[in-house]
Design a protein around this motif. Sequence first.
Motif, short mmCIF file in Angstrom:
data_model
loop_
_atom_site.label_atom_id
_atom_site.label_comp_id
_atom_site.label_asym_id
_atom_site.label_seq_id
_atom_site.Cartn_x
_atom_site.Cartn_y
_atom_site.Cartn_z
N THR A 1 0.83 -1.20 0.00
CA THR A 1 0.00 0.00 0.00
C THR A 1 0.86 1.25 0.00
OG1 THR A 1 -1.75 -1.17 1.16
CG2 THR A 1 -1.81 1.22 1.26
N ALA A 2 1.93 1.25 0.78
CA ALA A 2 2.82 2.41 0.82
C ALA A 2 3.47 2.65 -0.54
CB ALA A 2 3.88 2.22 1.89
N ARG A 3 3.84 1.59 -1.22
CA ARG A 3 4.44 1.73 -2.55
C ARG A 3 3.43 2.31 -3.54
NH1 ARG A 3 7.48 -4.02 -2.70
NH2 ARG A 3 9.17 -3.47 -1.30
N TRP A 4 2.20 1.81 -3.50
CA TRP A 4 1.17 2.32 -4.40
C TRP A 4 0.87 3.77 -4.09
CZ3 TRP A 4 -0.39 0.64 -8.85
CH2 TRP A 4 -0.30 -0.72 -9.16
N ALA A 5 0.84 4.12 -2.81
CA ALA A 5 0.56 5.51 -2.42
C ALA A 5 1.66 6.43 -2.93
CB ALA A 5 0.41 5.62 -0.91
N ARG A 6 2.91 6.03 -2.77
CA ARG A 6 4.02 6.85 -3.27
C ARG A 6 3.95 7.00 -4.79
NH1 ARG A 6 7.91 3.43 -0.62
NH2 ARG A 6 7.51 3.76 1.57
N ALA A 7 3.65 5.92 -5.47
CA ALA A 7 3.54 5.98 -6.93
C ALA A 7 2.37 6.88 -7.34
CB ALA A 7 3.34 4.58 -7.51
N GLY A 8 1.27 6.80 -6.63
CA GLY A 8 0.12 7.65 -6.94
C GLY A 8 0.41 9.12 -6.72
N VAL A 9 1.08 9.44 -5.63
CA VAL A 9 1.43 10.84 -5.36
C VAL A 9 2.42 11.34 -6.42
CG1 VAL A 9 2.61 12.37 -3.73
CG2 VAL A 9 0.91 10.75 -2.91
N ALA A 10 3.36 10.51 -6.81
CA ALA A 10 4.33 10.91 -7.84
C ALA A 10 3.62 11.18 -9.17
CB ALA A 10 5.39 9.83 -8.01
N LEU A 11 2.69 10.29 -9.55
CA LEU A 11 1.93 10.51 -10.79
C LEU A 11 1.09 11.78 -10.70
CD1 LEU A 11 0.68 6.95 -11.76
CD2 LEU A 11 2.30 8.37 -13.00
N PHE A 12 0.52 12.04 -9.53
CA PHE A 12 -0.29 13.23 -9.35
C PHE A 12 0.55 14.50 -9.52
CE2 PHE A 12 -2.30 16.44 -6.58
CZ PHE A 12 -3.54 16.51 -7.21
N VAL A 13 1.73 14.51 -8.93
CA VAL A 13 2.60 15.68 -9.04
C VAL A 13 3.07 15.88 -10.47
CG1 VAL A 13 4.84 16.60 -8.32
CG2 VAL A 13 3.30 15.63 -6.62
N VAL A 14 3.43 14.81 -11.13
CA VAL A 14 3.85 14.91 -12.54
C VAL A 14 2.68 15.41 -13.39
CG1 VAL A 14 4.56 13.56 -14.55
CG2 VAL A 14 5.69 13.21 -12.36
N GLY A 15 1.48 14.91 -13.12
CA GLY A 15 0.31 15.37 -13.86
C GLY A 15 0.03 16.85 -13.63
N LEU A 16 0.21 17.32 -12.39
CA LEU A 16 0.03 18.75 -12.11
C LEU A 16 1.06 19.59 -12.85
CD1 LEU A 16 -0.84 18.95 -8.31
CD2 LEU A 16 -2.36 19.22 -10.27
N ALA A 17 2.28 19.08 -12.96
CA ALA A 17 3.31 19.80 -13.72
C ALA A 17 2.91 19.90 -15.19
CB ALA A 17 4.65 19.10 -13.56
N PHE A 18 2.39 18.81 -15.75
CA PHE A 18 1.95 18.84 -17.14
C PHE A 18 0.76 19.78 -17.33
CE2 PHE A 18 4.24 14.75 -17.91
CZ PHE A 18 4.97 15.18 -19.01
N ILE A 19 -0.11 19.84 -16.33
CA ILE A 19 -1.24 20.78 -16.42
C ILE A 19 -0.72 22.22 -16.46
CG2 ILE A 19 -3.21 21.71 -15.15
CD1 ILE A 19 -3.82 18.82 -14.29
N ALA A 20 0.26 22.51 -15.61
CA ALA A 20 0.83 23.86 -15.62
C ALA A 20 1.51 24.16 -16.95
CB ALA A 20 1.84 24.00 -14.48
N ILE A 21 2.23 23.19 -17.49
CA ILE A 21 2.89 23.37 -18.79
C ILE A 21 1.85 23.56 -19.89
CG2 ILE A 21 4.29 22.19 -20.52
CD1 ILE A 21 5.81 20.89 -18.16
N ASP A 22 0.71 22.92 -19.75
CA ASP A 22 -0.34 23.02 -20.77
C ASP A 22 -1.12 24.33 -20.66
OD1 ASP A 22 -1.88 22.06 -22.90
OD2 ASP A 22 -3.37 21.19 -21.55
N VAL A 23 -1.33 24.84 -19.46
CA VAL A 23 -2.17 26.01 -19.27
C VAL A 23 -1.41 27.32 -19.48
CG1 VAL A 23 -3.47 27.27 -17.50
CG2 VAL A 23 -3.83 24.84 -17.80
#
Length: 85
Positions: free
Chosen positions: A9-31
Amino acid sequence: MATTVRTTTARWARAGVALFVVGLAFIAIDVLPFFAGDHNTSLWLNLACLLAPLGFAITVWSGVRGGRADQRAAAQRTHGERPIH
């Protein structure tokens, strides 16, 4: 078994948070170029923005999974019941 679920669960949570942060960076780059007047962004950039909700969903799923595992372990300790599947 609880430690295995907790570690997974901890590994999945870390991976999920990492994907979320990367996705937010892409949103900023897109907007940001949109505010500068560029209205045509590439498809790969728009699709990469979907990493944020995917990461959020994975993080929530891992939290629910970990909570249910802890609840099963607590019920087993206190009442000696069979684990609920």
